[in-house]
Write a protein that holds these residues in place. Structure first.
Motif, PDB file in Angstrom:
ATOM      1  N   PHE A 268      -4.538   8.502   6.290  1.00  0.00           N
ATOM      2  CA  PHE A 268      -4.848   7.425   5.668  1.00  0.00           C
ATOM      3  C   PHE A 268      -4.486   6.205   6.545  1.00  0.00           C
ATOM      4  CE2 PHE A 268      -3.932   4.193   2.812  1.00  0.00           C
ATOM      5  CZ  PHE A 268      -4.580   4.107   1.745  1.00  0.00           C
TER       6      PHE A 268
ATOM      7  N   ASP B 126       2.145   1.727  -3.339  1.00  0.00           N
ATOM      8  CA  ASP B 126       1.193   2.168  -4.493  1.00  0.00           C
ATOM      9  C   ASP B 126       1.204   3.674  -3.947  1.00  0.00           C
ATOM     10  OD1 ASP B 126       1.006  -0.352  -5.138  1.00  0.00           O
ATOM     11  OD2 ASP B 126      -0.781  -0.654  -4.279  1.00  0.00           O
ATOM     12  N   ILE B 127       1.132   4.210  -2.749  1.00  0.00           N
ATOM     13  CA  ILE B 127       1.007   5.724  -2.435  1.00  0.00           C
ATOM     14  C   ILE B 127       1.991   6.584  -3.125  1.00  0.00           C
ATOM     15  CG2 ILE B 127       0.904   7.324  -0.634  1.00  0.00           C
ATOM     16  CD1 ILE B 127      -0.705   4.994   1.028  1.00  0.00           C
TER      17      ILE B 127
ATOM     18  N   ARG C  89       1.536   6.819  -6.738  1.00  0.00           N
ATOM     19  CA  ARG C  89       0.441   7.638  -7.050  1.00  0.00           C
ATOM     20  C   ARG C  89      -0.291   8.268  -6.051  1.00  0.00           C
ATOM     21  NH1 ARG C  89      -3.538   4.906 -11.323  1.00  0.00           N
ATOM     22  NH2 ARG C  89      -3.866   7.105 -11.844  1.00  0.00           N
TER      23      ARG C  89
ATOM     24  N   TYR D 288      -6.467   3.181   7.955  1.00  0.00           N
ATOM     25  CA  TYR D 288      -6.083   1.751   7.777  1.00  0.00           C
ATOM     26  C   TYR D 288      -6.054   0.945   9.205  1.00  0.00           C
ATOM     27  CZ  TYR D 288      -2.891  -1.910   6.914  1.00  0.00           C
ATOM     28  OH  TYR D 288      -2.129  -3.420   7.003  1.00  0.00           O
TER      29      TYR D 288
ATOM     30  N   MET E  23      -4.167   9.804  -6.132  1.00  0.00           N
ATOM     31  CA  MET E  23      -5.069   8.929  -6.188  1.00  0.00           C
ATOM     32  C   MET E  23      -5.569   8.341  -4.770  1.00  0.00           C
ATOM     33  SD  MET E  23      -5.434   5.274  -8.446  1.00  0.00           S
ATOM     34  CE  MET E  23      -5.095   4.007  -7.370  1.00  0.00           C
ATOM     35  N   TYR E  24      -4.465   8.244  -3.849  1.00  0.00           N
ATOM     36  CA  TYR E  24      -4.863   7.702  -2.487  1.00  0.00           C
ATOM     37  C   TYR E  24      -5.007   8.930  -1.502  1.00  0.00           C
ATOM     38  CZ  TYR E  24      -3.534   3.175  -4.221  1.00  0.00           C
ATOM     39  OH  TYR E  24      -3.255   1.931  -5.085  1.00  0.00           O
ATOM     40  N   LEU E  25      -4.382   9.753  -1.763  1.00  0.00           N
ATOM     41  CA  LEU E  25      -4.286  10.999  -0.488  1.00  0.00           C
ATOM     42  C   LEU E  25      -5.133  12.039  -1.140  1.00  0.00           C
ATOM     43  CD1 LEU E  25      -0.791  10.746   0.428  1.00  0.00           C
ATOM     44  CD2 LEU E  25      -2.744   9.322   1.324  1.00  0.00           C
TER      45      LEU E  25
ATOM     46  N   ILE F   6       0.861  -1.140   0.035  1.00  0.00           N
ATOM     47  CA  ILE F   6       0.009   0.114   0.098  1.00  0.00           C
ATOM     48  C   ILE F   6       0.870   1.181  -0.085  1.00  0.00           C
ATOM     49  CG2 ILE F   6      -1.494   1.468   1.470  1.00  0.00           C
ATOM     50  CD1 ILE F   6      -2.950  -1.317   2.066  1.00  0.00           C
TER      51      ILE F   6
END
Length: 162
Positions: A71, A51-52, A55, A75, A58-60, A48
């Motif tokens: 985030f 991924d963050i 991108r 989680y 997209m996540y934040l 994760i």
């Protein structure tokens, strides 16, 4: 024009091939949907975070260490609400706070995100610095956990007997 297929025959052949391709695509998509990328039993915190890092928008939403902290808090809360035990990656990440405090010589009660932000010019730089620091943290904790995996220094490979 005996050698050319009739337009309706070509269309029918194309349609049959297209339908077969769609079936294969549908089977692949269904297979992917049935195999979860993340499952509660697997270690995936590091994935994760990767991924963050790749991108963040997209996540934040914004490239912000404060949003990253929110985030990750969400989680952790979601996993706790579901009654899921901490994974090994999550247990290791819990040590990141102490590592940051030691690295920046901070004894006051401040979160890792606030410490990094205080040593950055803005939220975006702090987010970038987080990923660099987290990588260093992982390397150091891995070296401590597995000292036998340290590289051998070639200048000491032939010890001389005194």
């Amino acid at each position: 024009m005996a050698g050319k297929p009739h337009v309706s025959q070509s269309a029918a052949l194309g349609s049959a091939l297209s339908n077969h391709g769609n079936t294969l695509l549908e089977e692949h998509v269904m297979s992917e949907l049935q195999t979860p990328r993340f499952s509660p039993q697997n270690e995936y915190l590091h994935q994760i975070l990767q991924d963050i890092q790749t991108r963040p928008g997209m996540y934040l939403g914004n490239c912000s260490i404060t949003r990253l902290r929110a985030f990750l808090d969400g989680y952790s809360s979601a996993r706790a609400d579901l009654g899921l035990p901490e994974t090994e990656q999550e247990k290791a990440f819990n040590e990141f706070q102490a590592w940051i405090q030691k690295r920046f010589n901070i004894t006051a009660a401040q979160g890792w995100d606030r410490i990094i932000l205080a040593h950055s010019t803005n939220e975006q730089e702090a987010l970038t610095q987080f990923f660099e620091l987290f990588q260093q943290f992982q390397q150091e904790t891995l070296a401590i956990a597995q000292p036998s995996n340290k590289p051998i220094n070639s200048s000491h490979s032939n010890p001389q007997v005194a």
